[in-house]
Design a protein around this motif. Sequence first.
Motif, mmCIF file in Angstrom:
data_model
loop_
_atom_site.group_PDB
_atom_site.id
_atom_site.type_symbol
_atom_site.label_atom_id
_atom_site.label_comp_id
_atom_site.label_asym_id
_atom_site.label_seq_id
_atom_site.Cartn_x
_atom_site.Cartn_y
_atom_site.Cartn_z
ATOM 1 N N LEU A 39 27.890 -6.162 0.294
ATOM 2 C CA LEU A 39 28.600 -7.418 0.575
ATOM 3 C C LEU A 39 29.591 -7.742 -0.534
ATOM 4 C CD1 LEU A 39 25.737 -9.688 1.944
ATOM 5 C CD2 LEU A 39 27.646 -8.722 3.216
ATOM 6 N N GLU A 40 29.178 -7.518 -1.772
ATOM 7 C CA GLU A 40 30.075 -7.770 -2.900
ATOM 8 C C GLU A 40 31.247 -6.797 -2.865
ATOM 9 O OE1 GLU A 40 31.640 -9.751 -5.989
ATOM 10 O OE2 GLU A 40 29.845 -10.348 -4.904
ATOM 11 N N THR A 42 32.612 -5.540 -0.219
ATOM 12 C CA THR A 42 33.523 -6.005 0.832
ATOM 13 C C THR A 42 34.471 -7.057 0.269
ATOM 14 O OG1 THR A 42 31.856 -5.583 2.527
ATOM 15 C CG2 THR A 42 33.639 -7.084 3.103
ATOM 16 N N LYS A 43 33.928 -8.002 -0.481
ATOM 17 C CA LYS A 43 34.760 -9.047 -1.094
ATOM 18 C C LYS A 43 35.760 -8.440 -2.072
ATOM 19 C CE LYS A 43 31.017 -12.416 -0.930
ATOM 20 N NZ LYS A 43 30.092 -13.188 -1.769
ATOM 21 N N LYS A 46 38.598 -6.594 -0.319
ATOM 22 C CA LYS A 46 39.578 -7.534 0.239
ATOM 23 C C LYS A 46 40.489 -8.073 -0.858
ATOM 24 C CE LYS A 46 36.958 -8.937 4.279
ATOM 25 N NZ LYS A 46 36.292 -10.027 4.975
ATOM 26 N N GLU A 47 39.896 -8.370 -2.008
ATOM 27 C CA GLU A 47 40.686 -8.842 -3.140
ATOM 28 C C GLU A 47 41.646 -7.746 -3.611
ATOM 29 O OE1 GLU A 47 40.058 -10.451 -7.716
ATOM 30 O OE2 GLU A 47 38.347 -10.424 -6.342
#
Length: 58
Positions: A39-40, A42-43, A46-47
């Motif tokens: 999950l981290e 994925t963030k 995106k960044e």
Amino acid sequence: MENLMQQINEQLDAFKTNASALVEKGNKAAGARARKASLELTKLFKEFRSTSIADSKK
């Protein structure tokens, strides 16, 4: 951007370590940690994408 790449590499290492522990040893707690790392990631991805696009427009 270098800091972002360092964070991505750290999370990738954490994911690989925990995912391996889950698959090879059946460690359920490692599975939860691997999911959290994914999950981290994925963030962070995106960044990275946003930052990369912004940098290419300069």
